[in-house]
Design an enzyme around this catalytic site. Sequence first.
Site, short mmCIF file in Angstrom:
data_model
loop_
_atom_site.label_atom_id
_atom_site.label_comp_id
_atom_site.label_asym_id
_atom_site.label_seq_id
_atom_site.Cartn_x
_atom_site.Cartn_y
_atom_site.Cartn_z
N GLU A 46 -7.45 3.48 1.89
CA GLU A 46 -5.99 3.46 1.88
C GLU A 46 -5.51 4.72 2.58
OE1 GLU A 46 -4.83 3.09 -2.22
OE2 GLU A 46 -6.22 1.41 -2.45
N ASP A 57 4.40 10.33 -6.48
CA ASP A 57 3.22 11.19 -6.31
C ASP A 57 3.30 12.51 -7.04
OD1 ASP A 57 1.35 9.76 -4.55
OD2 ASP A 57 3.09 9.69 -3.23
#
EC number: 4.2.1.20
Lengths: 256, 393
Positions: A46, A57
């Site tokens: 990814e 995140d």
Amino acid sequence: MNRINKIFKEKKNNILSIYYTAGYPGLGDTVAIAAALEKAGADMLEIGFPYSDPVADGPVIQASSKLSLDQGMDLNLLFEQLKELRKTVTIPVLLMGYVNPVLQYGVERFCKACAEVGVDGCIVPDLPMVEYEEFYKDVFLQYGLSNIFLVTPQTSVERIHKIDSLSNGFIYLLSSSATTGQNLQVSDTTEAYFSRIADLKLNNPTMIGFGISSKETFDKACKYANGGIIGTAFVKSIAAGNLEENIEAFMTKFTS
Amino acid sequence: MNYFVNEKGYYGDFGGAYIPEMLYPNVEELRQNYLKIIGDAEFQKEFHALLKDYVGRPSPLYLAKRLSEKYNANIFLKREDLNHTGAHKINNTIGQILLAEKLGKKRIIAETGAGQHGVATATVCALRGLECVVYMGEIDIQRQAPNVARMKMLGAKVVSAVSGSKTLKDATNEAMRDWINNPVDTHYIIGSVVGPHPYPDMVSIFQSIISEETKKQLIEQTGNDQPDYVLACVGGGSNAMGMFYHFINDENVRLIAIEAGGKGVDTGFSAATTFLGKEGVLHGSRSILMQTADGQVVEPHSVSAGLDYPGIGPQHAHLFKTTRAEYVSITDDEALDAGLLCTQLEGIIPAIESAHALAHLEKMKFKGGQNVVVCLSGRGDKDMDTYMKHFGF
Ligand SMILES: Cc1ncc(COP(=O)(O)O)c(C=O)c1O
């Protein structure tokens, strides 16, 4: 059948997928990292395209994204770099990032560029399911791209079935509702949640991600899903030093 | 033309809920319940009782005589500066804290730029005895020390946002990350008409008390509930949405939204979103935002921390695109001058945010007898440092 569907057909268990940020640590490292990861035993990749405001995140991927942007990464450059991808890399590759850069690039243009460089699918966490179904799905399918949705312990069963019906690759299971970089804690309640998912007999395979950092947590993930996704721990491991050696050393922990 | 939200959570092309799955259950819970809860008679009673006895509403609509003479029009100031805690922000936090209680939440989080929304949130948390965590950019913590102290005194935990540019946009990111990591017992009180649906609609409903009162007060004072012009400044756009709300369907009332031009729209130091922005997604909704060609969010600049935001709420984007409201920009210097003028002609020191709205009067041409309402969104106490430095008092 794209490469994602193929890997789940050929290898049902212990699928190891690695996330890393494009343009990090060096702007030009994107394809070299992919090749080194495949060589060291990764089953799937990814590649994150950076965004200025990555709300899902934690600090490590925030920092890698910021450095990458500061060094000049953008989608134009990324697709330019990825022209070299399929010269050395044969495993499935997904792009992961936020919806706004995709919108500015143009959704159709983005899908076309993915197909041209050999990207097999996308993970866009802030692209809502309703929007995907109404405006994006046809374009994604036209270019043979898999779109990957996330599921958390708070996602209702009804919604999981809906996600399953819209998915054509795998479903990304989060062990808990969390930003990236937390440690995977498999408690009784997460075990119950993972078995609940297994009992749903979904059409799509599943991968567990967010918080896998060791062989031990990876093995736990593999107990409940077809494999695990490692992001933060890998990004940390390549921050400094020799890239190939770091990748080798990191991967042997999981493949030996 | 429909200027309000539709059943899908959109205002024309704008709005929606662009959020990761981790936020979906909380936002969906809100979406399913907010109208039901707000519409409940008990809720309304409690909300209005607190607005009256705790906030001090209705806020006066004051005919500013000397400003009126200067501009040759009837200038009415909607005095949100007289609210408890000094700005319109508390209308929204009172509404949201009551709603959070109804949803059984135990912990409140918020973002803040200048600290006004943080103070308003910490205040209602003290009032209702709920845990409060406020995210604030590291740079804003340094430049807004008195508000940081107020929040701490009120019992809130102030967390420094050290990511990105360390200002309001990043404080908002951190609050969203907190909500992702605390998915069950936490409510996020967003401070403006931004964020995923239903936030823009919910916050505008709570702020709509501003125009609801204004209409009644205009009837009492002028015999006509429709003024010629309504003016308000726009950061995310909550005081403007509250000020516009009940006038939106009165098509002969001209709505003017004032953005922060910073050092000038073309200087690279500006927060004039409709001039510099493009359509895109920021903080969970599709709207207009300042961004690079690659879709990276650009850091804005304004002398006023409350307007220092790279986007506007989705309903504003819709009012802009449909031209129902007019969007203009005022520079830092123009705003500071207007703040000084209002102070010396009316004895009211406005927040620098609100001074942007006042500054636009200077650029308008009036023909006498026209009624103009300006939202005085907050008081200038928090801005004394900036005023002092600029004018050398
Ligand atoms: C006095 C005042 N006015 C205006 C604003 C801008 O916010 P909004 O556009 O949501 O009204 C702020 C924000 O802090 C404020 O404190």
